[in-house]
Write a protein that holds these residues in place. Structure first.
Motif, PDB file in Angstrom:
ATOM      1  N   GLU A 419       0.617  -1.140  -0.048  1.00 35.47           N
ATOM      2  CA  GLU A 419       0.049   0.128  -0.087  1.00 35.47           C
ATOM      3  C   GLU A 419       0.991   1.263   0.004  1.00 35.47           C
ATOM      4  O   GLU A 419       0.742   2.245  -0.763  1.00 35.47           O
ATOM      5  N   ASP A 423       1.031   3.683  -3.152  1.00 38.42           N
ATOM      6  CA  ASP A 423       0.271   5.300  -2.888  1.00 38.42           C
ATOM      7  C   ASP A 423       1.598   6.284  -3.325  1.00 38.42           C
ATOM      8  O   ASP A 423       1.370   7.353  -3.850  1.00 38.42           O
ATOM      9  N   ARG A 424       2.760   6.029  -2.857  1.00 40.21           N
ATOM     10  CA  ARG A 424       3.635   6.950  -3.061  1.00 40.21           C
ATOM     11  C   ARG A 424       4.707   6.976  -4.313  1.00 40.21           C
ATOM     12  O   ARG A 424       5.191   7.851  -4.805  1.00 40.21           O
ATOM     13  N   PRO A 426       3.078   5.676  -7.680  1.00 45.18           N
ATOM     14  CA  PRO A 426       2.249   4.979  -8.466  1.00 45.18           C
ATOM     15  C   PRO A 426       2.331   4.530  -9.881  1.00 45.18           C
ATOM     16  O   PRO A 426       2.110   3.704 -10.511  1.00 45.18           O
TER      17      PRO A 426
END
Length: 653
Positions: A419, A423-424, A426
């Motif tokens: 995750e 998220d960081r 993409p």
């Protein structure tokens, strides 16, 4: 927070989880009588030791057979710590006489335990014996060690990976690499393989339900082997590792499975390290040395009436000879293992298994981690500390990892490395976009809610409903929401277990299932095989599951389906990674406070809904559920497609 501060926070949460896990273990096991420990699946009693042999390092390996409760369910598995005890002191089975070890192999009622002793203790002969699962400190120790290494490292490849995975440094890719599409993959799957080939640091396969994540991962492994000599392929669970091992081996790859498989199939067993050692050309020498060492040891301890200096000296020499033979046998075993590992293409194991003593010295150009969105972050760091590059595969909109400490969960331990990275960073992820499992109506709600509407149902499943089993079946709806609002079906809570049930809702579900099955008489395909519908009934609450199982057992035609393994009832977690033709979900909650408990974990609901291939039926009370925006959207969706039904229609049938 800096990266190191964030990792230190993960370290603190892991410690919290370990303490809670230990506390729960003590409550279940250490303070319980034997009968309770057996019922909890934490103990076999009584047992018999059916064979012993000398294992690696001269330590005794014992074969154990369960004598009582042979059909009782249990939680034993390979790699877990366990200890043999005797009840000669008290009926609790707790005394200082314990022999600890690690479970090496496991069959239905037999296991082998690699002990930490060179000789069996005398008390083994006294009283009845049992074996307890003990607290799994080793997994926590390995996770803690990996985290410490990641936090402290500076100026290394691991330090670079740490910064990239946490989004501090951008991930690097090789520019304009030529790419040969894999013929059996679709466009998005090929895009994922291309992304992996180009990645210098990290690549992610984001695989929503039914999109062929495992197929894509296996093809990526094959393509990576064209340029790399040896890969590590991991997953958090033994079941996932077994599946990957089988799929990779089917492609003709030389693969070794570290740790014993949970599914005992010929295909898997031949790829275990033990089996490959036994098939090695030098194994006969190893076996002979160990057998001779055992004979010398037995001779040394033979009872003698007269025991003077000569006899003592003879015993010493025999023990010395036995010890030397065992040392030589260990050297041969080490040579065999090194020889096998020098030629292997893929090593498969669990995340913690990657620290196994036989492979912990190895490093890899690439490590693949499947089901990474279900793995605790500290577990993922264990194999990553041995890698130059990492490929993660999973779906963070499905089940998260299990965290036992509510506080650690609340503070973020269930937030995975998968995750954080997706998220960081993409740009490192490619989402697979064609799903091959479910009718488009079953897919649509999850697709909009979780996947930005990007999924497409493959033409083979787009309109695939229950007509396949009975062409006369004309309903044409693959989704149904049966609303019990106004029926007075109130939930019942059980304070001692904090579980909830709703018997009237369960009865309604069973009635609907029976009516549906009446439309599907037994039919056969062109080869004379019976067409069999596979059905799953899911509920988030254990009390509801127990009630459903009891009721189904009393209905002959449904009970027959459970015996044939065509109908199964369980939690969402028990259906993870599986699929059924028909899925029923009993939502249970019905109260005037709008409390839905852990139904609020919408990722679990996503998993439940997407297990269905041809028909999804959800039974619940809209007035309670729609306090939550997610369920409000779902009920609206069913109304939009004409899939909404009031329970009164069924009651009045």
């Amino acid at each position: 927070m800096t990266v190191k501060e964030e990792l230190s926070q993960v370290q603190t949460l892991l410690k919290m989880e370990q303490e809670e896990d230990l506390e729960q273990y003590k409550l279940k096991s250490a303070k319980s009588p034997i009968a309770e420990r057996k019922k909890s699946g934490l103990c076999w009693y009584p047992i018999a030791i059916t064979a012993t042999e000398i294992g690696f390092g001269g330590k005794v390996v014992v074969e154990i057979e369960r004598q009582g409760g042979r059909d009782q369910l249990h939680l034993f598995q390979t790699g877990k710590a366990a200890s043999i005890f005797t009840n000669s002191h008290n009926d609790q089975g707790h005394n200082s006489n314990q022999l600890s070890g690690v479970i090496m192999t496991l069959k239905r009622n037999k296991l082998t335990l690699a002990t930490n002793k060179e000789d069996l203790p005398d008390w083994i002969e006294a009283g009845k014996l049992g074996i307890d699962l003990t607290f799994d400190e080793m997994s926590y120790r390995e996770m803690e060690y990996a985290l410490k290494k990641v936090i402290e490292t500076e100026g290394t490849r691991l330090a670079q990976l740490r910064e990239v995975l946490y989004g501090v440094q951008p991930a690097a890719f090789k520019p304009n690499i030529p790419f040969r599409p894999v013929p059996q993959l679709n466009d998005s799957q090929n895009e994922a393989v291309k992304n992996i080939e180009a990645a210098r640091d990290v690549a992610i396969i984001h695989g929503p339900p039914g999109t062929g994540k495992t197929t894509t991962l296996v093809q990526a492994v094959l393509r990576t082997l064209e340029s790399e000599k040896r890969l590590l392929v991991c997953a958090p669970s033994n079941t996932a590792v077994d599946l990957l091992t089988e799929k990779i081996a089917e492609q003709g790859v030389n693969v070794i499975r570290i740790g014993h498989p949970s599914r005992v199939s010929e295909m898997l067993l031949q790829h275990t390290l033990d089996a490959q050692i036994m098939n090695h050309r030098d194994y006969k020498n190893l076996k002979l040395l160990r057998r001779n060492a055992e004979e010398y040891k037995s001779m040394a301890f033979q009872h003698k009436r007269k025991f003077g200096w000569e006899e003592r000296e003879q015993r010493r020499l025999l023990k010395e000879e036995s010890k030397m033979m065992l040392q030589e046998a260990d050297e041969i075993e080490r040579y065999i293992i090194d020889d096998l590992l020098s030629r292997v293409q893929v090593i498969t194991c669990t995340l913690v298994g990657s620290a196994n003593r036989v492979i912990r010295h190895l490093t890899y150009d690439t490590v693949f981690i499947d089901e990474a969105a279900q793995a605790l972050e500290p577990g993922c760091w264990i194999p990553i500390t041995r890698a130059n590059r990492v490929v993660l595969a999973g779906d963070h909109f499905q089940l998260p990892p299990t965290v036992k400490s509510e506080k650690a969960d609340r503070l973020g331990l269930s937030r995975t490395l998968f995750e954080k990275c997706i998220d960081r960073q993409p740009n490192v992820a490619v989402m697979l976009k064609t799903q091959y499992r479910m009718h488009h109506q079953i897919m649509t709600f999850s697709n909009k809610r979780f996947y930005g509407g990007e999924l497409k149902a493959h033409e083979s499943v787009h309109f695939s409903d229950l007509h396949h089993f009975n062409p006369a079946f004309t309903e044409g709806l693959a989704v149904e929401f049966i609303d019990t609002a106004g029926c007075g079906y109130n939930e019942q809570s059980f304070s001692e277990t904090s579980s909830v049930a709703n018997p009237e809702e369960a009865d309604l579900l069973i009635k609907h299932l029976q009516q549906l099955l009446q439309q599907f008489p037994k039919t056969e395909d062109e080869n004379g095989r019976e067409n069999k519908l596979r059905i799953g009934v899911i509920s988030p609450y254990r009390a509801q599951i127990n009630y459903l199982k009891d009721q189904i057992e009393q209905i002959p035609e449904l009970h027959e389906l459970t015996l044939k393994k065509l109908l199964s009832v369980g939690t969402v977690d028990s259906f993870q990674g599986q699929e059924r033709d028909i899925i029923y979900i009993s939502m249970v909650r019905s109260n005037d406070r709008g409390e839905i408990g852990f139904l609020a974990d919408i990722r679990r609901m996503n998993v439940g809904m997407t297990r269905a291939k041809k028909k999804l039926v959800i039974v619940g009370e809209s007035a309670t559920l729609t306090y939550d925006p997610f369920y409000q959207e779902f009920v609206q969706y069913t109304e939009d497609i004409g899939a909404y039904r009031s329970a009164w229609e069924l009651i009045n049938d």
